[in-house]
Design a protein around this motif. Sequence first.
Motif, PDB file in Angstrom:
ATOM      1  N   ARG A 127       5.572  -0.492   0.673  1.00 32.86           N
ATOM      2  CA  ARG A 127       4.267  -0.446   1.327  1.00 32.86           C
ATOM      3  C   ARG A 127       4.089   0.904   2.018  1.00 32.86           C
ATOM      4  NH1 ARG A 127       0.283  -3.790   3.398  1.00 32.86           N
ATOM      5  NH2 ARG A 127      -0.666  -3.082   5.354  1.00 32.86           N
ATOM      6  N   PRO A 128       3.093   1.689   1.611  1.00 29.12           N
ATOM      7  CA  PRO A 128       2.898   3.020   2.222  1.00 29.12           C
ATOM      8  C   PRO A 128       2.377   2.896   3.644  1.00 29.12           C
ATOM      9  CG  PRO A 128       1.117   2.532   0.698  1.00 29.12           C
ATOM     10  CD  PRO A 128       2.099   1.414   0.560  1.00 29.12           C
ATOM     11  N   ASP A 129       2.679   3.908   4.454  1.00 28.80           N
ATOM     12  CA  ASP A 129       2.133   3.970   5.805  1.00 28.80           C
ATOM     13  C   ASP A 129       1.118   5.104   5.879  1.00 28.80           C
ATOM     14  OD1 ASP A 129       3.698   6.223   5.744  1.00 28.80           O
ATOM     15  OD2 ASP A 129       4.986   5.668   7.429  1.00 28.80           O
ATOM     16  N   GLY A 130       0.638   5.381   7.071  1.00 28.05           N
ATOM     17  CA  GLY A 130      -0.379   6.418   7.233  1.00 28.05           C
ATOM     18  C   GLY A 130       0.096   7.789   6.820  1.00 28.05           C
ATOM     19  N   ILE A 131       1.384   8.089   7.053  1.00 27.78           N
ATOM     20  CA  ILE A 131       1.923   9.399   6.702  1.00 27.78           C
ATOM     21  C   ILE A 131       1.964   9.583   5.188  1.00 27.78           C
ATOM     22  CG2 ILE A 131       3.930  10.929   6.897  1.00 27.78           C
ATOM     23  CD1 ILE A 131       4.617   9.497   9.509  1.00 27.78           C
ATOM     24  N   ALA A 132       2.330   8.527   4.470  1.00 26.86           N
ATOM     25  CA  ALA A 132       2.357   8.602   3.005  1.00 26.86           C
ATOM     26  C   ALA A 132       0.964   8.854   2.453  1.00 26.86           C
ATOM     27  CB  ALA A 132       2.934   7.307   2.433  1.00 26.86           C
ATOM     28  N   PHE A 133      -0.034   8.209   3.049  1.00 25.43           N
ATOM     29  CA  PHE A 133      -1.408   8.424   2.583  1.00 25.43           C
ATOM     30  C   PHE A 133      -1.890   9.835   2.903  1.00 25.43           C
ATOM     31  CE2 PHE A 133      -1.836   3.728   2.275  1.00 25.43           C
ATOM     32  CZ  PHE A 133      -2.401   3.675   1.007  1.00 25.43           C
TER      33      PHE A 133
END
Length: 258
Positions: A79-85
């Motif tokens: 599950r990606p977080d804000g940093i990955a996005f």
Amino acid sequence: MQVHAYMVKLGFYSFLSIANALINAYSKCGSIASASKCFDLVAEPDLVTWTSVISACAFHGLAKEATQIFDKMLTYGIRPDGIAFVGVLSACSHGGLVKKGLHYFKLMTNDYQFFPDSEHYTCLIDLLGRAGLLDEALNILTSIPIETDPSSFGAFIGACKVNGNVELAKLAAEKLFTLEPNKPVNYTIMSNTYSSENRWADVARVRHQMRYSCEQKSPGCSWLEIGGDIHTFVSGDESHPQASEVYVMLGMLLRLMK
């Protein structure tokens, strides 16, 4: 590389945090190949590992590779977080992948229920602006539901400069100067925008405003050592005893480059 080798000798490479740090370090040192190799050697990458290599690809302008790695991460159930996005949106922005970028922004807000912060909106504005979609970028800029970050205005002004739209840049600059009146880089961005359109009177006005609003700082300089003597150079400085020779050589080099 010596530290990397030493860690392998000591058996520390199995620590996931060290592998993540190596990916980040090699990326920032300019070696995307070494960063990718470190990623490939990780048996079970976690979210930080995936994000590190996505950001590394984005940093080096490898937009397609960054999006492919992001999509692969999703297939592994991470599950990606804000940093990955931020990483994948930045990659799309620099690579001109507008459809992909909009897809990931909707994926973040609709599927993963993330509330975008200022960094995500800045990436989105930069994405649209670089593609010449200034009206769409302006709509995003004026409808952000949170307090607008100065970097969002900076990204929009940069896009206006690329697309030669000085009037929209001027509107954003007025707001930016209000938010950060003492930051020289904001005035420099707008000055460069005016100069790209040969509006020299406006360039002079912005530079005068910058001198009035910003604290004077020591100018940056470059230096080199020859035979134990340090030679220091500042932009536009002619105080060096061999300044005339230096500028003659510089002129010759400029003609060769042209």
